[in-house]
Write an enzyme that holds these catalytic residues in place. Structure first.
Site, PDB file in Angstrom:
ATOM      1  N   CYS A   1     -73.212  17.206  -2.882  1.00  0.00           N
ATOM      2  CA  CYS A   1     -74.351  17.631  -2.054  1.00  0.00           C
ATOM      3  C   CYS A   1     -75.696  17.647  -2.773  1.00  0.00           C
ATOM      4  O   CYS A   1     -76.663  17.113  -2.228  1.00  0.00           O
ATOM      5  CB  CYS A   1     -74.130  18.984  -1.395  1.00  0.00           C
TER       6      CYS A   1
ATOM      7  N   ARG B   1     -63.295  18.890 -10.984  1.00  0.00           N
ATOM      8  CA  ARG B   1     -63.253  20.352 -11.006  1.00  0.00           C
ATOM      9  C   ARG B   1     -62.134  20.785 -11.917  1.00  0.00           C
ATOM     10  O   ARG B   1     -61.058  20.186 -11.905  1.00  0.00           O
ATOM     11  CB  ARG B   1     -62.999  20.899  -9.596  1.00  0.00           C
TER      12      ARG B   1
ATOM     13  N   GLN C   1     -64.111  12.580  -2.800  1.00  0.00           N
ATOM     14  CA  GLN C   1     -64.331  13.166  -1.481  1.00  0.00           C
ATOM     15  C   GLN C   1     -64.853  12.095  -0.542  1.00  0.00           C
ATOM     16  O   GLN C   1     -65.717  11.298  -0.927  1.00  0.00           O
ATOM     17  CB  GLN C   1     -65.384  14.270  -1.573  1.00  0.00           C
TER      18      GLN C   1
ATOM     19  N   ASP D   1     -67.106  12.106   1.608  1.00  0.00           N
ATOM     20  CA  ASP D   1     -68.144  13.074   1.874  1.00  0.00           C
ATOM     21  C   ASP D   1     -69.227  12.512   2.794  1.00  0.00           C
ATOM     22  O   ASP D   1     -69.456  11.312   2.818  1.00  0.00           O
ATOM     23  CB  ASP D   1     -68.795  13.406   0.525  1.00  0.00           C
TER      24      ASP D   1
ATOM     25  N   HIS E   1     -73.226  14.102   4.489  1.00  0.00           N
ATOM     26  CA  HIS E   1     -74.106  15.202   4.841  1.00  0.00           C
ATOM     27  C   HIS E   1     -74.946  14.794   6.029  1.00  0.00           C
ATOM     28  O   HIS E   1     -75.518  13.704   6.044  1.00  0.00           O
ATOM     29  CB  HIS E   1     -74.964  15.596   3.644  1.00  0.00           C
TER      30      HIS E   1
ATOM     31  N   LYS F   1     -67.493  27.113   9.623  1.00  0.00           N
ATOM     32  CA  LYS F   1     -66.888  25.785   9.504  1.00  0.00           C
ATOM     33  C   LYS F   1     -65.741  25.584  10.476  1.00  0.00           C
ATOM     34  O   LYS F   1     -65.158  26.535  10.990  1.00  0.00           O
ATOM     35  CB  LYS F   1     -66.377  25.567   8.085  1.00  0.00           C
TER      36      LYS F   1
ATOM     37  N   HIS G   1     -72.143  19.705   6.057  1.00  0.00           N
ATOM     38  CA  HIS G   1     -71.342  19.021   5.064  1.00  0.00           C
ATOM     39  C   HIS G   1     -70.002  18.714   5.717  1.00  0.00           C
ATOM     40  O   HIS G   1     -69.441  19.576   6.369  1.00  0.00           O
ATOM     41  CB  HIS G   1     -71.173  19.988   3.885  1.00  0.00           C
TER      42      HIS G   1
END
Length: 580
Positions: free
Chosen positions: A276, A305, A323, A325, A327, A407, A453
RNA sequence: GCCAAAAUAGCUCAGAGGUAGAGCAACGCACUCGUAAUGCGUAGGUCGUGGGUUCAACUCCCACUUUUGGCUCCA
């Protein structure tokens, strides 16, 4: 009706756990006993024991349980006062703690089955006669923190499965076998898809060529669909200076699960745990008008991570993962349509991979959170509306959202009924604020955009693991690492095989020829073990007529199809995601 | 990270205080084959790593690494 059955079975399981506690106390009279509830498929009981248990111990406990059951002991419920209870359990520290935790207005009950008395709210079966000594099995032992708190002592938990009848037990054990057969770690090795390396670091996956074929098919489809559905791709670095992570707040909240920084030119660089802040940097690169919004920026971004060593698990829980991902940055007005659109797109993606049983989970504002309450409420409502518009079954987890926004999570059921959480759509009231993101609205004033997200497949690694287990390694045609195996019946037909091979490759089909020394039977067996969807058996007949004979991995076959006919049907099947 | 267990050939596994064995895979040779394993042969292991006990350790002990089953955690 179903619920009644479940309740009855829960009683059986819970009663079994008391029987197990009695058996354990027979062997270890000084054991401290904690709790022993019924769970899905069985029960467990937690003990504080003088030594660790062996599998021989489990056998003995199991035998003693059978004896106790055969004694036809009655479960007697007795209501006692707090003081009585405390006297009875004076030497049981965990029970003492439980008694103190029972609310004042609740009565304290104990259950006695002859040789054993437990503090328990019940209910139980009437007598051990109602328990079937042939319908339970002690499965394994495990460590478990008292009351699930990391700072509490570690107890020994014995897990068991229990059913009404031996037949049900056998059914469940078979299910466990099925789960083992589908284990993505086992299949990943057998099918030569990926590996992990002790020398190179735990939790970091290595993709082999065959695995990469599948991963590529997933990612190509993903990219195509994103472009078709109004997204743009962005690309961002793997590391960023500490300023990014200080500003985003990650260093405050998640420092312990980030990889340690590396110093370059007197600055600390961190490997990214999320994409992000990078996407935000692209946004901050220019001034944006309401006319430009919404932005939908997607990236297959690989993040790292530090997951606890004991938490790692094949591809499902790794330290480096990609990910899928994106946005969404939009005006408040656009929020609702963006949400319903992203949910529709999620469902489309999941269904494209063969998942049809999908449920939603809505998580709302937790006690500790950032952002205005009215924004939270509006966002939560738009999430709820979108779920309802799609007609999805959903549960609400009140206060279960992240501190920065509400979420939706989507969970799918796999081929054997297990639920996996894949998609997540999360509002973020934190980052726009922290990075001071603005857009210029119609009235010429600067306003804060909404940021959403979302990840549809979650992580590619984990999703890949789920796919392996869902399909038991037999990927549908469009995902298979090798779609077609060409098998000449004898060396003499290798040339014809090569001709077919180039014809298929020209169409972008993942095909290979097995022109080795093996007999045809062995070649079929090898291709079958690799779960290749199509095997083309080529011999004299085929060569003469310019045809192919297709053997599917199911064992079915279509003989004497012309090459053109085969190729066009193959291309069509791949395009429509058909299984074979 | 915590509790427990495991680690032997590329894979699946057997073995045991006196320095290792099978099947499959690999490689070579022969067979030229019609729907799930052709036959014969060859090669392949510091028994996860490092210490200790012992005349002798792959085997017993300790530590570490990784994996497994859980617990905790999962932005």
């Amino acid at each position: 009706m179903k619920q009644q059955i479940d309740e009855k079975l829960a009683r059986v399981r819970h009663s079994m756990s008391h029987v197990m506690a009695e058996a354990v106390l027979e062997i270890f009279p000084d054991a401290q006993i904690a709790i022993g509830p019924a769970i899905d498929n069985g029960f467990y009981y937690d003990f504080d024991l003088p030594r660790s248990l062996t599998s021989d111990d489990l056998d003995e406990i199991s035998e003693r349980m059978k004896n106790i059951i055969s004694e036809d002991k009655e479960f007697k419920r007795i209501v006692v006062s707090r003081d009585e209870a405390k006297k009875m359990f004076a030497d049981q520290v965990y029970k003492m703690e439980l008694i103190d935790a029972i609310p004042e207005d609740q009565e304290v009950s104990i259950y006695n089955q002859g040789g054993f008395t437990d503090l328990c709210r019940g209910p139980h079966v009437e007598s051990t006669r109602q328990l079937n000594p042939q319908a339970f099995k002690l499965l394994n032992t495990a460590g478990a923190y008292w009351r699930g708190k990391e700072t509490n002592p570690m107890l020994t938990r014995i897990y068991a499965t229990a059913w009404n009848t031996p037949k049900e037990l056998r059914g469940y054990l078979k299910q466990l076998e099925e789960i083992e057969k589908r284990d993505h770690r086992k299949l990943g090795k057998e099918l030569d898809l990926f590996s992990f390396h002790e020398e190179a670091g735990p939790g970091l996956a290595y993709w082999h060529p065959r695995g990469m074929r599948v991963k590529g098919a997933i990612e190509n489809f993903w990219k195509d669909q994103h472009y078709k559905n109004g997204y743009e791709m962005v690309g961002t670095p793997h590391v960023g200076k500490s300023w990014l992570w200080e500003t985003s707040g990650h260093l405050d909240f998640y420092k312990e699960s980030m990889y340690s920084p590396m110093e370059m030119d007197k600055a600390d660089y961190y490997v990214k745990p999320m994409n992000c802040p990078f996407h935000v940097m692209i946004y901050l690169n220019g001034k944006h008008s309401y006319r430009e919004l919404p932005f939908r920026w997607a990236e297959l971004g690989t993040v790292y991570r530090y997951e606890k060593a004991g938490a790692l698990h094949g591809l499902m829980r790794v330290r480096g993962f990609t990910q899928d991902d994106a946005h969404l940055i939009c005006t408040p007005d656009q929020m609702e349509s963006e949400i319903s659109e992203v949910l529709r797109f999620s469902l489309f993606m999941l269904r494209s991979f063969g998942f049809t049983d999908i449920a939603a989970y809505l998580s709302t504002q937790p006690a500790k959170s950032v952002g205005e309450k009215e924004n939270w409420d509006a966002a939560t409502e738009s999430l709820r509306k979108a779920i309802e518009a799609e007609g999805l079954e959903y549960e609400t987890d009140e206060g279960g959202g992240a501190f920065y926004g509400p979420k939706i999570d989507l969970k799918v059921k796999d081929a054997i009924g297990r639920e996996w959480q894949l998609s997540t759509v999360q509002f973020d009231f934190n980052l726009p604020e922290r990075f001071d993101m603005v857009f210029v609205d119609k009235d010429g004033t600067e306003k804060r955009p909404y940021m959403i997200h979302r990840a549809l497949l979650g992580s590619i690694e984990r999703f890949f693991g789920v796919l392996i287990e869902h399909f038991a390694g037999a990927f549908p045609l469009w995902l298979s690492p090798e779609q077609v195996c060409i098998i000449p019946v004898a060396e003499h037909f290798n040339d014809y095989g090569q001709k077919i091979l180039s014809a298929l490759k020209e169409k972008g089909i993942r095909a290979y020829i097995d022109d080795g020394n093996d007999r045809m039977n062995a070649k079929i067996r090898n291709a079958q073990n690799k779960k290749v969807p199509h095997m083309l058996i080529l011999g004299e007949k085929e060569e003469q007529d310019l045809t192919v004979s297709v053997r599917y991995r199911t064992g079915k076959q279509d003989n004497g199809i012309t090459l053109d006919e085969y190729v066009s049907s193959l291309v069509a099947k791949i395009g429509s995601h058909e299984d074979l």
